[in-house]
Each structure stands twice: as structure tokens, then as C-alpha cells.
Design a protein around this motif. Structure first.
Motif, PDB file in Angstrom:
ATOM      1  N   GLU A  28       0.909  -1.248   0.004  1.00  0.00           N
ATOM      2  CA  GLU A  28       0.106  -0.021   0.132  1.00  0.00           C
ATOM      3  C   GLU A  28       0.746   1.262  -0.020  1.00  0.00           C
ATOM      4  N   LEU A  29       2.067   1.106  -0.014  1.00  0.00           N
ATOM      5  CA  LEU A  29       3.106   2.258   0.699  1.00  0.00           C
ATOM      6  C   LEU A  29       3.912   2.638  -0.624  1.00  0.00           C
ATOM      7  N   ALA A  30       4.627   3.869  -0.627  1.00  0.00           N
ATOM      8  CA  ALA A  30       5.611   4.122  -1.624  1.00  0.00           C
ATOM      9  C   ALA A  30       6.206   5.255  -0.718  1.00  0.00           C
ATOM     10  N   LEU A  31       7.759   5.373  -1.110  1.00  0.00           N
ATOM     11  CA  LEU A  31       8.564   6.590  -0.303  1.00  0.00           C
ATOM     12  C   LEU A  31       7.783   7.996  -0.861  1.00  0.00           C
ATOM     13  N   LYS A  32       7.677   8.734   0.117  1.00  0.00           N
ATOM     14  CA  LYS A  32       7.335  10.215  -0.296  1.00  0.00           C
ATOM     15  C   LYS A  32       8.113  10.944  -1.164  1.00  0.00           C
ATOM     16  N   PRO A  33       7.534  11.465  -2.278  1.00  0.00           N
ATOM     17  CA  PRO A  33       8.462  12.468  -3.033  1.00  0.00           C
ATOM     18  C   PRO A  33       9.215  13.399  -2.384  1.00  0.00           C
ATOM     19  N   LYS A  34      10.489  13.458  -2.364  1.00  0.00           N
ATOM     20  CA  LYS A  34      11.131  14.848  -1.557  1.00  0.00           C
ATOM     21  C   LYS A  34      10.769  15.888  -1.641  1.00  0.00           C
ATOM     22  N   SER A  35      10.472  16.187  -3.036  1.00  0.00           N
ATOM     23  CA  SER A  35       9.989  17.890  -3.368  1.00  0.00           C
ATOM     24  C   SER A  35       8.734  17.993  -2.754  1.00  0.00           C
ATOM     25  N   LEU A  36       7.977  17.147  -2.089  1.00  0.00           N
ATOM     26  CA  LEU A  36       6.577  17.474  -1.641  1.00  0.00           C
ATOM     27  C   LEU A  36       6.412  17.846  -0.211  1.00  0.00           C
ATOM     28  N   SER A  37       5.680  18.652   0.227  1.00  0.00           N
ATOM     29  CA  SER A  37       5.411  18.626   1.869  1.00  0.00           C
ATOM     30  C   SER A  37       4.616  17.728   2.308  1.00  0.00           C
ATOM     31  N   TRP A  38       4.464  17.370   3.739  1.00  0.00           N
ATOM     32  CA  TRP A  38       3.608  16.537   4.051  1.00  0.00           C
ATOM     33  C   TRP A  38       2.128  16.703   3.286  1.00  0.00           C
ATOM     34  N   ALA A  39       1.573  17.851   3.594  1.00  0.00           N
ATOM     35  CA  ALA A  39       0.201  18.058   2.977  1.00  0.00           C
ATOM     36  C   ALA A  39       0.098  17.999   1.545  1.00  0.00           C
ATOM     37  N   GLU A  40       1.211  18.114   0.740  1.00  0.00           N
ATOM     38  CA  GLU A  40       1.056  17.972  -0.706  1.00  0.00           C
ATOM     39  C   GLU A  40       1.043  16.583  -1.170  1.00  0.00           C
ATOM     40  N   ALA A  41       1.702  16.007  -0.284  1.00  0.00           N
ATOM     41  CA  ALA A  41       1.940  14.434  -0.749  1.00  0.00           C
ATOM     42  C   ALA A  41       0.669  13.599  -0.426  1.00  0.00           C
ATOM     43  N   VAL A  42       0.059  13.835   0.769  1.00  0.00           N
ATOM     44  CA  VAL A  42      -1.190  13.012   0.916  1.00  0.00           C
ATOM     45  C   VAL A  42      -2.304  13.301   0.043  1.00  0.00           C
ATOM     46  N   THR A  43      -2.192  14.411  -0.672  1.00  0.00           N
ATOM     47  CA  THR A  43      -3.069  14.537  -1.792  1.00  0.00           C
ATOM     48  C   THR A  43      -2.892  13.584  -2.940  1.00  0.00           C
ATOM     49  N   VAL A  44      -1.897  13.087  -3.227  1.00  0.00           N
ATOM     50  CA  VAL A  44      -1.606  12.417  -4.326  1.00  0.00           C
ATOM     51  C   VAL A  44      -2.173  10.846  -4.505  1.00  0.00           C
ATOM     52  N   PRO A  45      -2.125   9.602  -3.619  1.00  0.00           N
ATOM     53  CA  PRO A  45      -2.607   8.527  -4.009  1.00  0.00           C
ATOM     54  C   PRO A  45      -3.690   8.100  -4.450  1.00  0.00           C
ATOM     55  N   LEU A  46      -4.760   8.439  -3.624  1.00  0.00           N
ATOM     56  CA  LEU A  46      -6.142   7.885  -4.313  1.00  0.00           C
ATOM     57  C   LEU A  46      -6.469   8.384  -5.600  1.00  0.00           C
TER      58      LEU A  46
END
Length: 325
Positions: A108-126
Motif C-alpha cells: 500500500e505504500l511508497a516513499l514520499k517524493p522529497k519535493s513535496l510537503s507532508w500536506a501535498e504528498a497525501v493528496t496524491v495516492p487515491l
């Protein structure tokens, strides 16, 4: 730990209360994650009533399955090490992630892109995985490669929403000429993402727009359902594909529609950490980007859910599990 909880499967509200920290089962490839941010999905508080899980007694009704945070404990065989930041979407059959700690499995997981903030990253998966699977799994066109579908046209409804934003960007990278629908205040925004043509749904009659073969598209991705989905039947070419993430298109096919050989389907996104890693690579290469509507501290979770339910969010609404008011 603190967390958000749905009182019962028929409730359309959540409450904030304490709950025991979960314990990962390493034999099931489970990781304990310190949650930084989560992103609620529109309509998810109805899922428990409409889509019962095999063993409802084993599931605590915590919302939000898009998650970003740090690995606190992991199986020895895991590609994700303690201290690494990860993001992903967890399985609906288990408890959601709107709590200070949660469980995520390897797939279910992937490494968070380093260029994104926490808030930006969580908008991506679904949102991004929904688009990825619609285009490269269910449409039957084959996998992704840059410009592979040059010369084909695609229509996306609700292009300023969470899924629509990713559909514009990923389809354009794949070579599609992208036509999008949105409200009048989002026309310039959607055009900035790379749409070739933007239709204001408040003034455009889809049937009239699609009267000529020049206008019709090879692929429709509907993110709205109901009347909007019904109208898109007129926009797809013979031999084309009509996909909805809202409801089966056959339910709203116009009685006087006379097209032929249009394949139509409804699907629900499945978890795919490997595909999410591909999307992460595209983000790191600045090929595409998430769009963040707003970030709310945990104590203001009610405002976050209200903003989401309003239907006027541009991009994703995010809850920051670490922020305090």
C-alpha cells in the motif's frame, strides 16, 4: 492516541476521541506509521453502509485512507525502513488512518517524493492511482509511456476536483488531447494544467457540442455521475470507451442514444504501491504536481469535512494530524 471516529456505519459525521495505538503484524507485512497528514475522500462516510466489509466487527470506523507519515516499526524484509517518510492509500477493509498512528502494508505504500510537503504528498495516492488505472488498466489502451496516445482525444468531467486534476496532467503526458469540464471560476485554472479545451458545464450543452465527429472523443473519464454522466454518452466516438468512477454508465444511458460499440464501465481503484512509485518519479521530475485546496488542524476536522462536502474544493482537502489550534 487521538483519532477521528465514525460512531456507526450509518453516521455521516465523525467525532474526536482517544483510542489504543495499533500493533503491527509483521507476518502480514504491516508497518506502524506515525501519521502526519490524511486526506478525506468525498462520500467516504457512506462507504461502511453501502459497501459492507467481510468482518465488520473487526473494523473500527476511522475515516481517511490516504495517509502520509513516518515508519515507526517495520518487518525485517520491508523496503521501507524505520524513520523513512512514506505515503499511500490503505485498504478499505481495514481501519482508516485519521489517527495519530496507523497501520500500512508494504503493497500500500511508497516513499514520499522529497519535493513535496507532508500536506501535498497525501493528496496524491487515491486520485492519481484512480486516473492511472482508468487509463492504463480499464480503458484497454495498454500501459503508460510518454506521448503513446498522441492523436487521441479524452474528456474528463469535474476537472478541478481531486481526480480530475490528475487526469488532466497524466493524460496530457501520455499524449492525449484533453477536453475538460468545470465551473466558470475554474476555467483558467484547469487550462493551466494543460487542457486543450475547457468546457464550462453551466453553459455548455454536451449533446450540441458533440454533434460532429470532430468534437467527439476516444475516451471519457467521468468523475460526477448522474446527469453529467448521462450527457457524456453523446461525446464518445463509436468504438470508444466511457469510464465512470461514480456509477455504472449503463444506469443513465439516454433512451434516444443511438451510438454503437461504446464500451462502458464503472470501477473502484485497487491499491498499487508500484504504480504509486511511478507517479512519484514523475512528480520528482516535475512532470506533474498535486493541487492542495486547504489544510486543517485535527481540532477543526468538522470544517475540513464541510469544505469537502461543499463540492467547491479545488484539489484535495487535508487534515494535519500534528497541528494544534
Amino acid at each position: 492516541m487521538r483519532g477521528l471516529f465514525q460512531p456507526d456505519k450509518h453516521a455521516t459525521r465523525v467525532i474526536l476521541k482517544d483510542h489504543p495505538v495499533p500493533k503491527p503484524n509483521f507476518e502480514l507485512n504491516e508497518h506502524l506509521i506515525r501519521v502526519y497528514t490524511v486526506a478525506p475522500c468525498a462520500g467516504e462516510l457512506l462507504w461502511s453502509a453501502n459497501y459492507p466489509v467481510p468482518d465488520p466487527q473487526s473494523k473500527v470506523l476511522i475515516p481517511c485512507f490516504d495517509v502520509e507519515g513516518t515508519v515507526m516499526a517495520a518487518p525485517q524484509s520491508s523496503p521501507f525502513k524505520v524513520g523513512e517518510e512514506v505515503y499511500g492509500q490503505t485498504n478499505y477493509y481495514r481501519t482508516g488512518c485519521a489517527s495519530e498512528y496507523t497501520i500500512g502494508r508494504t503493497e500500500e505504500l511508497a516513499l514520499k517524493p522529497k519535493s513535496l510537503s507532508w500536506a501535498e504528498a497525501v493528496t496524491v495516492p487515491l486520485s492519481s492511482l484512480t486516473v492511472w488505472q482508468a487509463l492504463f488498466t480499464h480503458a484497454g489502451l495498454g500501459g503508460f509511456s510518454p506521448d503513446r496516445y498522441r492523436g487521441k482525444r479524452m474528456l474528463v468531467t469535474a476537472a478541478s476536483g481531486g481526480v480530475g486534476i490528475w487526469a488532466v496532467q497524466i493524460a496530457k503526458l501520455a499524449g492525449f488531447e484533453v477536453v475538460r469540464t468545470c465551473g466558470p471560476r475554474n476555467v483558467d485554472f484547469v487550462r493551466s494544467l494543460g487542457a486543450a479545451e475547457v468546457l464550462d458545464y453551466t453553459t455548455t450543452n454536451m449533446r450540441e457540442w458533440a454533434e460532429t465527429d470532430v468534437k467527439k472523443v476516444d475516451l471519457v473519464l467521468d468523475c460526477v455521475g448522474k446527469r453529467t454522466l448521462e450527457d457524456t454518452w453523446w461525446a464518445v466516438k463509436e468504438g470508444g470507451v466511457l469510464i465512470s468512477i461514480s456509477q455504472p454508465p449503463e444506469q443513465v444511458r439516454p433512451a434516444d442514444w443511438s451510438g454503437k460499440a461504446v464500451r462502458n464501465l464503472f470501477f473502484i481503484m485497487v491499491l498499487d504501491g508500484a504504480a504509486l512509485m511511478q507517479i512519484s518519479n514523475m512528480i520528482e521530475k516535475v512532470k506533474c504536481r498535486p493541487v492542495l485546496d486547504s489544510v486543517w488542524p485535527l481540532e477543526k476536522f468538522e470544517d475540513a469535512f464541510k469544505k469537502l462536502a461543499s463540492g467547491h474544493a479545488r484539489g484535495k482537502v487535508v487534515i494535519d494530524m500534528l497541528a494544534r489550534v
